[in-house]
Design a protein around this motif. Structure first.
Motif, PDB file in Angstrom:
ATOM      1  N   HIS A   1      42.938  40.473  49.239  1.00  0.00           N
ATOM      2  CA  HIS A   1      42.162  41.341  50.131  1.00  0.00           C
ATOM      3  C   HIS A   1      42.213  42.801  49.695  1.00  0.00           C
ATOM      4  CE1 HIS A   1      41.554  38.241  53.271  1.00  0.00           C
ATOM      5  NE2 HIS A   1      42.736  37.805  52.892  1.00  0.00           N
ATOM      6  N   CYS A   2      42.686  43.106  48.493  1.00  0.00           N
ATOM      7  CA  CYS A   2      42.775  44.513  48.069  1.00  0.00           C
ATOM      8  C   CYS A   2      41.372  45.122  48.003  1.00  0.00           C
ATOM      9  CB  CYS A   2      43.507  44.660  46.740  1.00  0.00           C
ATOM     10  SG  CYS A   2      42.527  44.299  45.268  1.00  0.00           S
ATOM     11  N   ARG A   3      41.319  46.420  48.077  1.00  0.00           N
ATOM     12  CA  ARG A   3      40.022  47.109  48.114  1.00  0.00           C
ATOM     13  C   ARG A   3      39.219  46.852  46.847  1.00  0.00           C
ATOM     14  NH1 ARG A   3      36.154  47.666  50.684  1.00  0.00           N
ATOM     15  NH2 ARG A   3      35.203  49.674  50.976  1.00  0.00           N
TER      16      ARG A   3
ATOM     17  N   CYS B   1      39.242  44.140  44.949  1.00  0.00           N
ATOM     18  CA  CYS B   1      38.666  42.794  45.039  1.00  0.00           C
ATOM     19  C   CYS B   1      37.503  42.771  46.024  1.00  0.00           C
ATOM     20  CB  CYS B   1      39.723  41.766  45.427  1.00  0.00           C
ATOM     21  SG  CYS B   1      40.773  41.263  44.035  1.00  0.00           S
ATOM     22  N   GLN B   2      37.608  43.530  47.100  1.00  0.00           N
ATOM     23  CA  GLN B   2      36.493  43.612  48.039  1.00  0.00           C
ATOM     24  C   GLN B   2      35.260  44.204  47.354  1.00  0.00           C
ATOM     25  OE1 GLN B   2      38.146  45.907  51.261  1.00  0.00           O
ATOM     26  NE2 GLN B   2      39.310  44.179  52.069  1.00  0.00           N
ATOM     27  N   HIS B   3      35.449  45.294  46.620  1.00  0.00           N
ATOM     28  CA  HIS B   3      34.318  45.898  45.903  1.00  0.00           C
ATOM     29  C   HIS B   3      33.723  44.936  44.879  1.00  0.00           C
ATOM     30  CE1 HIS B   3      35.826  50.138  46.920  1.00  0.00           C
ATOM     31  NE2 HIS B   3      34.700  49.947  47.562  1.00  0.00           N
ATOM     32  N   THR B   4      34.586  44.284  44.119  1.00  0.00           N
ATOM     33  CA  THR B   4      34.125  43.400  43.053  1.00  0.00           C
ATOM     34  C   THR B   4      33.383  42.186  43.594  1.00  0.00           C
ATOM     35  OG1 THR B   4      35.921  44.120  41.626  1.00  0.00           O
ATOM     36  CG2 THR B   4      34.860  42.053  41.043  1.00  0.00           C
ATOM     37  N   SER B   5      33.892  41.625  44.688  1.00  0.00           N
ATOM     38  CA  SER B   5      33.271  40.418  45.241  1.00  0.00           C
ATOM     39  C   SER B   5      32.061  40.733  46.113  1.00  0.00           C
ATOM     40  CB  SER B   5      34.292  39.644  46.083  1.00  0.00           C
ATOM     41  OG  SER B   5      34.576  40.332  47.291  1.00  0.00           O
ATOM     42  N   GLY B   6      32.006  41.953  46.632  1.00  0.00           N
ATOM     43  CA  GLY B   6      30.957  42.282  47.589  1.00  0.00           C
ATOM     44  C   GLY B   6      31.236  41.681  48.949  1.00  0.00           C
ATOM     45  N   GLY B   7      32.476  41.270  49.183  1.00  0.00           N
ATOM     46  CA  GLY B   7      32.851  40.640  50.441  1.00  0.00           C
ATOM     47  C   GLY B   7      34.215  41.103  50.916  1.00  0.00           C
TER      48      GLY B   7
ATOM     49  N   LEU C   1      30.319  38.032  28.073  1.00  0.00           N
ATOM     50  CA  LEU C   1      30.936  38.738  29.187  1.00  0.00           C
ATOM     51  C   LEU C   1      30.990  40.228  28.900  1.00  0.00           C
ATOM     52  CD1 LEU C   1      33.985  36.380  29.789  1.00  0.00           C
ATOM     53  CD2 LEU C   1      31.950  36.554  31.207  1.00  0.00           C
ATOM     54  N   HIS C   2      30.759  41.014  29.918  1.00  0.00           N
ATOM     55  CA  HIS C   2      31.057  42.444  29.884  1.00  0.00           C
ATOM     56  C   HIS C   2      32.334  42.607  30.692  1.00  0.00           C
ATOM     57  CE1 HIS C   2      27.635  44.201  27.879  1.00  0.00           C
ATOM     58  NE2 HIS C   2      26.836  43.429  28.585  1.00  0.00           N
ATOM     59  N   HIS C   3      32.966  43.749  30.543  1.00  0.00           N
ATOM     60  CA  HIS C   3      34.171  43.966  31.329  1.00  0.00           C
ATOM     61  C   HIS C   3      34.216  45.375  31.895  1.00  0.00           C
ATOM     62  CE1 HIS C   3      35.573  45.552  27.432  1.00  0.00           C
ATOM     63  NE2 HIS C   3      36.289  46.371  28.183  1.00  0.00           N
ATOM     64  N   HIS C   4      35.057  45.516  32.878  1.00  0.00           N
ATOM     65  CA  HIS C   4      35.302  46.791  33.527  1.00  0.00           C
ATOM     66  C   HIS C   4      36.807  46.859  33.757  1.00  0.00           C
ATOM     67  CE1 HIS C   4      34.910  50.176  36.240  1.00  0.00           C
ATOM     68  NE2 HIS C   4      35.534  49.498  37.194  1.00  0.00           N
ATOM     69  N   ASP C   5      37.457  47.879  33.215  1.00  0.00           N
ATOM     70  CA  ASP C   5      38.895  48.044  33.396  1.00  0.00           C
ATOM     71  C   ASP C   5      39.163  48.892  34.630  1.00  0.00           C
ATOM     72  OD1 ASP C   5      39.372  46.578  31.104  1.00  0.00           O
ATOM     73  OD2 ASP C   5      39.561  48.329  29.823  1.00  0.00           O
ATOM     74  N   VAL C   6      40.089  48.441  35.450  1.00  0.00           N
ATOM     75  CA  VAL C   6      40.461  49.159  36.669  1.00  0.00           C
ATOM     76  C   VAL C   6      41.979  49.279  36.740  1.00  0.00           C
ATOM     77  CG1 VAL C   6      38.440  48.370  37.969  1.00  0.00           C
ATOM     78  CG2 VAL C   6      40.551  47.059  38.097  1.00  0.00           C
ATOM     79  N   ARG C   7      42.429  50.218  37.515  1.00  0.00           N
ATOM     80  CA  ARG C   7      43.848  50.326  37.846  1.00  0.00           C
ATOM     81  C   ARG C   7      43.986  49.625  39.193  1.00  0.00           C
ATOM     82  NH1 ARG C   7      47.549  51.273  34.640  1.00  0.00           N
ATOM     83  NH2 ARG C   7      46.207  52.777  33.639  1.00  0.00           N
ATOM     84  N   ALA C   8      44.618  48.479  39.183  1.00  0.00           N
ATOM     85  CA  ALA C   8      44.775  47.685  40.401  1.00  0.00           C
ATOM     86  C   ALA C   8      45.685  48.408  41.395  1.00  0.00           C
ATOM     87  CB  ALA C   8      45.348  46.312  40.047  1.00  0.00           C
ATOM     88  N   GLU C   9      45.679  47.959  42.629  1.00  0.00           N
ATOM     89  CA  GLU C   9      46.537  48.579  43.640  1.00  0.00           C
ATOM     90  C   GLU C   9      48.002  48.440  43.280  1.00  0.00           C
ATOM     91  OE1 GLU C   9      45.633  48.836  47.680  1.00  0.00           O
ATOM     92  OE2 GLU C   9      43.619  48.052  47.445  1.00  0.00           O
ATOM     93  N   SER C  10      48.333  47.476  42.445  1.00  0.00           N
ATOM     94  CA  SER C  10      49.708  47.312  41.971  1.00  0.00           C
ATOM     95  C   SER C  10      50.087  48.396  40.969  1.00  0.00           C
ATOM     96  CB  SER C  10      49.857  45.949  41.290  1.00  0.00           C
ATOM     97  OG  SER C  10      49.067  45.927  40.100  1.00  0.00           O
ATOM     98  N   GLY C  11      49.087  49.119  40.459  1.00  0.00           N
ATOM     99  CA  GLY C  11      49.332  50.135  39.434  1.00  0.00           C
ATOM    100  C   GLY C  11      49.096  49.627  38.021  1.00  0.00           C
ATOM    101  N   ARG C  12      48.922  48.323  37.865  1.00  0.00           N
ATOM    102  CA  ARG C  12      48.699  47.729  36.543  1.00  0.00           C
ATOM    103  C   ARG C  12      47.222  47.759  36.184  1.00  0.00           C
ATOM    104  NH1 ARG C  12      51.334  41.958  36.790  1.00  0.00           N
ATOM    105  NH2 ARG C  12      50.797  41.963  34.610  1.00  0.00           N
TER     106      ARG C  12
ATOM    107  N   TRP D   1      47.660  41.555  49.956  1.00  0.00           N
ATOM    108  CA  TRP D   1      47.096  42.811  50.439  1.00  0.00           C
ATOM    109  C   TRP D   1      46.465  42.659  51.821  1.00  0.00           C
ATOM    110  CZ3 TRP D   1      48.770  47.055  48.255  1.00  0.00           C
ATOM    111  CH2 TRP D   1      49.237  46.982  46.932  1.00  0.00           C
ATOM    112  N   MET D   2      47.197  41.968  52.702  1.00  0.00           N
ATOM    113  CA  MET D   2      46.727  41.820  54.077  1.00  0.00           C
ATOM    114  C   MET D   2      46.603  43.182  54.763  1.00  0.00           C
ATOM    115  SD  MET D   2      45.999  38.674  54.479  1.00  0.00           S
ATOM    116  CE  MET D   2      45.660  38.741  56.223  1.00  0.00           C
ATOM    117  N   SER D   3      47.320  44.185  54.267  1.00  0.00           N
ATOM    118  CA  SER D   3      47.209  45.537  54.817  1.00  0.00           C
ATOM    119  C   SER D   3      45.811  46.109  54.602  1.00  0.00           C
ATOM    120  CB  SER D   3      48.247  46.460  54.183  1.00  0.00           C
ATOM    121  OG  SER D   3      48.035  46.556  52.778  1.00  0.00           O
TER     122      SER D   3
END
Length: 153
Positions: free
Chosen positions: A28-30, A32-38, A58-69, A114-116
């Motif tokens: 439920h991290c933000r 994943c919400q943006h990526t899924s559209g849900g 495939l194309h890719h997009h690199d992000v810094r996850a909420e975990s920091g990785r 990421w229930m928070s």
């Protein structure tokens, strides 16, 4: 076990994995919400060396996850459907989106992360362990380590 088969909405990207999922989560991290559209994104973790992309690009997009990785999210270059993600610093596993699986009935999540960040208006799975933030490292690394230590060539 029959192979996991899947791909994108336009069927340009197709993949096959000859191994059962190692870990299965709902996130439920933000990001994943943006990526899924849900409200969440559902994943199955598979060994990357047992995953074969059969067609498409495939194309890719690199992000810094909420975990920091750093997380590399991959999507179909034709239709944009989310397909997978992996950590470039730990590329032993790839996270396939459950939406990309041809047979989603194999999905049996054990945890919700990421229930928070979960939206109050969306119900959660009744049979999962709920974690306020990301997982304890052993929750993912334990099953992955066990798999690679015991698998047959």
């Amino acid at each position: 076990m029959k192979p996991l088969l899947g791909g994108c909405a336009c069927r340009e990207v197709r993949y096959e994995c000859k191994e059962k999922p190692l870990v299965q989560f709902i996130c439920h991290c933000r990001d994943c919400q943006h990526t899924s559209g849900g409200a969440f994104m559902a994943f199955v973790f598979v060994p990357r060396d047992r995953l074969t992309y059969l067609s498409g690009s495939l194309h890719h997009h690199d992000v810094r996850a909420e975990s920091g990785r750093e997380l590399r999210r991959q999507f179909c270059s034709a239709c944009g459907s989310p397909i997978s993600a992996f950590w470039p610093g730990a590329p032993m596993v790839e996270l396939l989106t459950v939406a990309s699986l041809d047979d989603q009935s194999i999905f049996t999540p054990t945890h919700e992360l990421w229930m928070s960040r979960a939206e109050a208006w969306h119900p959660v799975h009744p049979d999962t362990v709920k974690l306020a933030e990301g997982p304890d490292e052993e929750l993912v690394r334990g099953p992955v380590r066990t798999y690679f230590a015991t698998r047959q060539a």
